[in-house]
Scaffold this motif. Structure first.
Motif, PDB file in Angstrom:
ATOM      1  N   GLY A   9     -11.913 -40.659 -14.743  1.00  0.00           N
ATOM      2  CA  GLY A   9     -12.466 -40.332 -16.045  1.00  0.00           C
ATOM      3  C   GLY A   9     -11.939 -39.000 -16.518  1.00  0.00           C
ATOM      4  O   GLY A   9     -10.925 -38.499 -16.038  1.00  0.00           O
ATOM      5  N   VAL A  10     -12.668 -38.428 -17.450  1.00  0.00           N
ATOM      6  CA  VAL A  10     -12.317 -37.150 -18.040  1.00  0.00           C
ATOM      7  C   VAL A  10     -13.477 -36.204 -17.732  1.00  0.00           C
ATOM      8  O   VAL A  10     -14.637 -36.620 -17.681  1.00  0.00           O
ATOM      9  CB  VAL A  10     -12.089 -37.304 -19.557  1.00  0.00           C
ATOM     10  N   GLY A  11     -13.163 -34.938 -17.516  1.00  0.00           N
ATOM     11  CA  GLY A  11     -14.183 -33.947 -17.190  1.00  0.00           C
ATOM     12  C   GLY A  11     -15.375 -34.000 -18.116  1.00  0.00           C
ATOM     13  O   GLY A  11     -15.211 -34.126 -19.326  1.00  0.00           O
ATOM     14  N   GLY A  12     -16.557 -33.948 -17.539  1.00  0.00           N
ATOM     15  CA  GLY A  12     -17.781 -33.972 -18.319  1.00  0.00           C
ATOM     16  C   GLY A  12     -18.415 -35.344 -18.432  1.00  0.00           C
ATOM     17  O   GLY A  12     -19.515 -35.474 -18.968  1.00  0.00           O
ATOM     18  N   GLN A  13     -17.752 -36.391 -17.927  1.00  0.00           N
ATOM     19  CA  GLN A  13     -18.295 -37.743 -18.038  1.00  0.00           C
ATOM     20  C   GLN A  13     -19.226 -38.130 -16.895  1.00  0.00           C
ATOM     21  O   GLN A  13     -19.815 -39.202 -16.928  1.00  0.00           O
ATOM     22  CB  GLN A  13     -17.161 -38.772 -18.108  1.00  0.00           C
ATOM     23  N   GLY A  14     -19.320 -37.306 -15.875  1.00  0.00           N
ATOM     24  CA  GLY A  14     -20.202 -37.631 -14.767  1.00  0.00           C
ATOM     25  C   GLY A  14     -19.563 -38.507 -13.704  1.00  0.00           C
ATOM     26  O   GLY A  14     -20.255 -39.150 -12.917  1.00  0.00           O
ATOM     27  N   THR A  15     -18.251 -38.524 -13.664  1.00  0.00           N
ATOM     28  CA  THR A  15     -17.525 -39.326 -12.681  1.00  0.00           C
ATOM     29  C   THR A  15     -17.887 -38.905 -11.259  1.00  0.00           C
ATOM     30  O   THR A  15     -18.138 -39.754 -10.394  1.00  0.00           O
ATOM     31  CB  THR A  15     -15.994 -39.181 -12.906  1.00  0.00           C
ATOM     32  N   ILE A  16     -17.931 -37.603 -11.024  1.00  0.00           N
ATOM     33  CA  ILE A  16     -18.203 -37.100  -9.675  1.00  0.00           C
ATOM     34  C   ILE A  16     -19.648 -37.406  -9.275  1.00  0.00           C
ATOM     35  O   ILE A  16     -19.910 -37.826  -8.141  1.00  0.00           O
ATOM     36  CB  ILE A  16     -17.904 -35.585  -9.577  1.00  0.00           C
ATOM     37  N   LEU A  17     -20.597 -37.246 -10.190  1.00  0.00           N
ATOM     38  CA  LEU A  17     -21.985 -37.573  -9.874  1.00  0.00           C
ATOM     39  C   LEU A  17     -22.110 -39.053  -9.499  1.00  0.00           C
ATOM     40  O   LEU A  17     -22.761 -39.389  -8.501  1.00  0.00           O
ATOM     41  CB  LEU A  17     -22.919 -37.261 -11.045  1.00  0.00           C
ATOM     42  N   ALA A  18     -21.486 -39.927 -10.266  1.00  0.00           N
ATOM     43  CA  ALA A  18     -21.555 -41.356  -9.957  1.00  0.00           C
ATOM     44  C   ALA A  18     -20.979 -41.640  -8.570  1.00  0.00           C
ATOM     45  O   ALA A  18     -21.547 -42.416  -7.799  1.00  0.00           O
ATOM     46  CB  ALA A  18     -20.822 -42.173 -11.022  1.00  0.00           C
ATOM     47  N   SER A  19     -19.862 -40.998  -8.241  1.00  0.00           N
ATOM     48  CA  SER A  19     -19.247 -41.238  -6.932  1.00  0.00           C
ATOM     49  C   SER A  19     -20.113 -40.670  -5.810  1.00  0.00           C
ATOM     50  O   SER A  19     -20.185 -41.249  -4.724  1.00  0.00           O
ATOM     51  CB  SER A  19     -17.830 -40.674  -6.878  1.00  0.00           C
ATOM     52  N   LYS A  20     -20.797 -39.559  -6.063  1.00  0.00           N
ATOM     53  CA  LYS A  20     -21.692 -39.002  -5.038  1.00  0.00           C
ATOM     54  C   LYS A  20     -22.895 -39.905  -4.808  1.00  0.00           C
ATOM     55  O   LYS A  20     -23.317 -40.109  -3.665  1.00  0.00           O
ATOM     56  CB  LYS A  20     -22.112 -37.584  -5.416  1.00  0.00           C
ATOM     57  N   LEU A  21     -23.462 -40.458  -5.878  1.00  0.00           N
ATOM     58  CA  LEU A  21     -24.564 -41.412  -5.716  1.00  0.00           C
ATOM     59  C   LEU A  21     -24.084 -42.650  -4.950  1.00  0.00           C
ATOM     60  O   LEU A  21     -24.779 -43.132  -4.042  1.00  0.00           O
ATOM     61  CB  LEU A  21     -25.134 -41.815  -7.079  1.00  0.00           C
ATOM     62  N   LEU A  22     -22.909 -43.143  -5.296  1.00  0.00           N
ATOM     63  CA  LEU A  22     -22.328 -44.298  -4.610  1.00  0.00           C
ATOM     64  C   LEU A  22     -22.130 -43.996  -3.126  1.00  0.00           C
ATOM     65  O   LEU A  22     -22.522 -44.781  -2.258  1.00  0.00           O
ATOM     66  CB  LEU A  22     -21.001 -44.678  -5.261  1.00  0.00           C
ATOM     67  N   THR A  23     -21.539 -42.854  -2.833  1.00  0.00           N
ATOM     68  CA  THR A  23     -21.278 -42.463  -1.443  1.00  0.00           C
ATOM     69  C   THR A  23     -22.577 -42.330  -0.653  1.00  0.00           C
ATOM     70  O   THR A  23     -22.678 -42.817   0.480  1.00  0.00           O
ATOM     71  CB  THR A  23     -20.492 -41.135  -1.413  1.00  0.00           C
ATOM     72  N   THR A  24     -23.580 -41.706  -1.247  1.00  0.00           N
ATOM     73  CA  THR A  24     -24.873 -41.548  -0.583  1.00  0.00           C
ATOM     74  C   THR A  24     -25.494 -42.908  -0.269  1.00  0.00           C
ATOM     75  O   THR A  24     -25.986 -43.141   0.844  1.00  0.00           O
ATOM     76  CB  THR A  24     -25.824 -40.701  -1.455  1.00  0.00           C
ATOM     77  N   GLY A  25     -25.447 -43.809  -1.231  1.00  0.00           N
ATOM     78  CA  GLY A  25     -25.987 -45.149  -1.013  1.00  0.00           C
ATOM     79  C   GLY A  25     -25.265 -45.884   0.089  1.00  0.00           C
ATOM     80  O   GLY A  25     -25.889 -46.537   0.939  1.00  0.00           O
ATOM     81  N   LEU A  26     -23.955 -45.795   0.115  1.00  0.00           N
ATOM     82  CA  LEU A  26     -23.155 -46.460   1.150  1.00  0.00           C
ATOM     83  C   LEU A  26     -23.462 -45.883   2.533  1.00  0.00           C
ATOM     84  O   LEU A  26     -23.573 -46.619   3.514  1.00  0.00           O
ATOM     85  CB  LEU A  26     -21.666 -46.344   0.832  1.00  0.00           C
ATOM     86  N   MET A  27     -23.607 -44.566   2.616  1.00  0.00           N
ATOM     87  CA  MET A  27     -23.932 -43.937   3.904  1.00  0.00           C
ATOM     88  C   MET A  27     -25.316 -44.372   4.387  1.00  0.00           C
ATOM     89  O   MET A  27     -25.494 -44.687   5.552  1.00  0.00           O
ATOM     90  CB  MET A  27     -23.850 -42.413   3.807  1.00  0.00           C
ATOM     91  N   GLU A  28     -26.286 -44.399   3.461  1.00  0.00           N
ATOM     92  CA  GLU A  28     -27.633 -44.811   3.843  1.00  0.00           C
ATOM     93  C   GLU A  28     -27.674 -46.276   4.264  1.00  0.00           C
ATOM     94  O   GLU A  28     -28.551 -46.678   5.026  1.00  0.00           O
ATOM     95  CB  GLU A  28     -28.634 -44.518   2.721  1.00  0.00           C
ATOM     96  N   ALA A  29     -26.714 -47.069   3.800  1.00  0.00           N
ATOM     97  CA  ALA A  29     -26.627 -48.479   4.190  1.00  0.00           C
ATOM     98  C   ALA A  29     -25.912 -48.647   5.534  1.00  0.00           C
ATOM     99  O   ALA A  29     -25.768 -49.768   6.018  1.00  0.00           O
ATOM    100  CB  ALA A  29     -25.914 -49.283   3.104  1.00  0.00           C
ATOM    101  N   GLY A  30     -25.433 -47.528   6.107  1.00  0.00           N
ATOM    102  CA  GLY A  30     -24.836 -47.583   7.431  1.00  0.00           C
ATOM    103  C   GLY A  30     -23.329 -47.665   7.477  1.00  0.00           C
ATOM    104  O   GLY A  30     -22.741 -47.804   8.556  1.00  0.00           O
ATOM    105  N   TYR A  31     -22.673 -47.580   6.333  1.00  0.00           N
ATOM    106  CA  TYR A  31     -21.210 -47.621   6.312  1.00  0.00           C
ATOM    107  C   TYR A  31     -20.633 -46.266   6.708  1.00  0.00           C
ATOM    108  O   TYR A  31     -21.243 -45.219   6.456  1.00  0.00           O
ATOM    109  CB  TYR A  31     -20.689 -47.958   4.907  1.00  0.00           C
ATOM    110  N   ASP A  32     -19.441 -46.297   7.281  1.00  0.00           N
ATOM    111  CA  ASP A  32     -18.649 -45.083   7.412  1.00  0.00           C
ATOM    112  C   ASP A  32     -18.025 -44.882   6.037  1.00  0.00           C
ATOM    113  O   ASP A  32     -17.423 -45.811   5.485  1.00  0.00           O
ATOM    114  CB  ASP A  32     -17.569 -45.257   8.495  1.00  0.00           C
ATOM    115  N   VAL A  33     -18.184 -43.711   5.460  1.00  0.00           N
ATOM    116  CA  VAL A  33     -17.728 -43.472   4.092  1.00  0.00           C
ATOM    117  C   VAL A  33     -16.922 -42.181   4.048  1.00  0.00           C
ATOM    118  O   VAL A  33     -17.297 -41.180   4.645  1.00  0.00           O
ATOM    119  CB  VAL A  33     -18.912 -43.340   3.111  1.00  0.00           C
ATOM    120  N   LYS A  34     -15.821 -42.216   3.310  1.00  0.00           N
ATOM    121  CA  LYS A  34     -15.040 -41.013   3.033  1.00  0.00           C
ATOM    122  C   LYS A  34     -14.847 -40.944   1.526  1.00  0.00           C
ATOM    123  O   LYS A  34     -14.556 -41.942   0.867  1.00  0.00           O
ATOM    124  CB  LYS A  34     -13.672 -41.052   3.720  1.00  0.00           C
TER     125      LYS A  34
END
Length: 189
Positions: A9-34
């Motif tokens: 995306g473009v700066g200010g669109q919340g791309t990083i926040l969305a990816s952090k929420l995604l990563t957190t969810g994947l980790m809590e589901a037991g996946y190895d995530v990078k």
């Protein structure tokens, strides 16, 4: 099996926040995530990308050219710019939204016309007008979470407790609108 999701995306669109929420969810589901993120002048409408890889065992956070299972573009020009990272049978989710990035604002590039048609002719593509749905929810800033909802559905991650992830990671006054935004995004696919 390793899955790779490229969010751009473009700066200010919340791309990083969305990816952090995604990563957190994947980790809590037991996946190895990078996760790897590039902020490229994000404060000045520069290109922003976040690479999320998950599975049983992930060696590297980096998605190679031709390695993304899904490319999620928060701004349509970015979909074209990052398209080479998509697997030949990968999917594209593109927000039908335009922001003039630094190269366009500085006159080094022109905004390409027909981007969605070009991408659709080269890959399985889902087009979302996330701004329209965000405005219906009363907050234009939740476009990113609507797109997160579409990722959740496209990658079959609905079983993860996304309500908990949102409640734990979003300011209390924005929890309810973000929960609605995830639901909207999931229902668009």
């Amino acid at each position: 099996m390793v899955k790779s999701i490229l969010l751009v995306g473009v700066g200010g669109q919340g791309t990083i926040l969305a990816s952090k929420l995604l990563t957190t969810g994947l980790m809590e589901a037991g996946y190895d995530v990078k996760m790897s993120e590039i902020h490229g002048m994000s404060q000045r409408e520069g290109s922003v990308s976040s690479q999320v890889r998950y599975g049983d065992e992930i060696q590297s956070p980096v998605i190679e050219i031709g390695g993304a299972d899904i490319l999620v573009s928060f701004e349509k020009m970015e979909a074209l710019r990052w398209f080479k990272y998509l697997k030949p049978n990968g999917k594209v989710i593109v927000n039908d939204y335009e922001i003039d990035s630094m190269p366009i604002l500085s006159g080094k590039e022109e905004y390409s016309q027909g981007i969605i048609d070009e991408i659709s002719s080269r890959a399985s593509t889902i087009v979302i007008d996330a701004q329209k749905y965000a405005l219906q929810l009363g907050n234009s800033k939740v476009m990113n979470v609507i797109l997160l909802g579409s990722i959740i559905k496209a990658m079959e991650l609905e079983a993860i407790n996304w309500e908990k992830i949102v409640r734990d990671n979003v300011k209390p006054q924005f929890v309810e609108v973000n929960l609605k935004a995830i639901e909207v995004g999931m229902n668009l696919l």
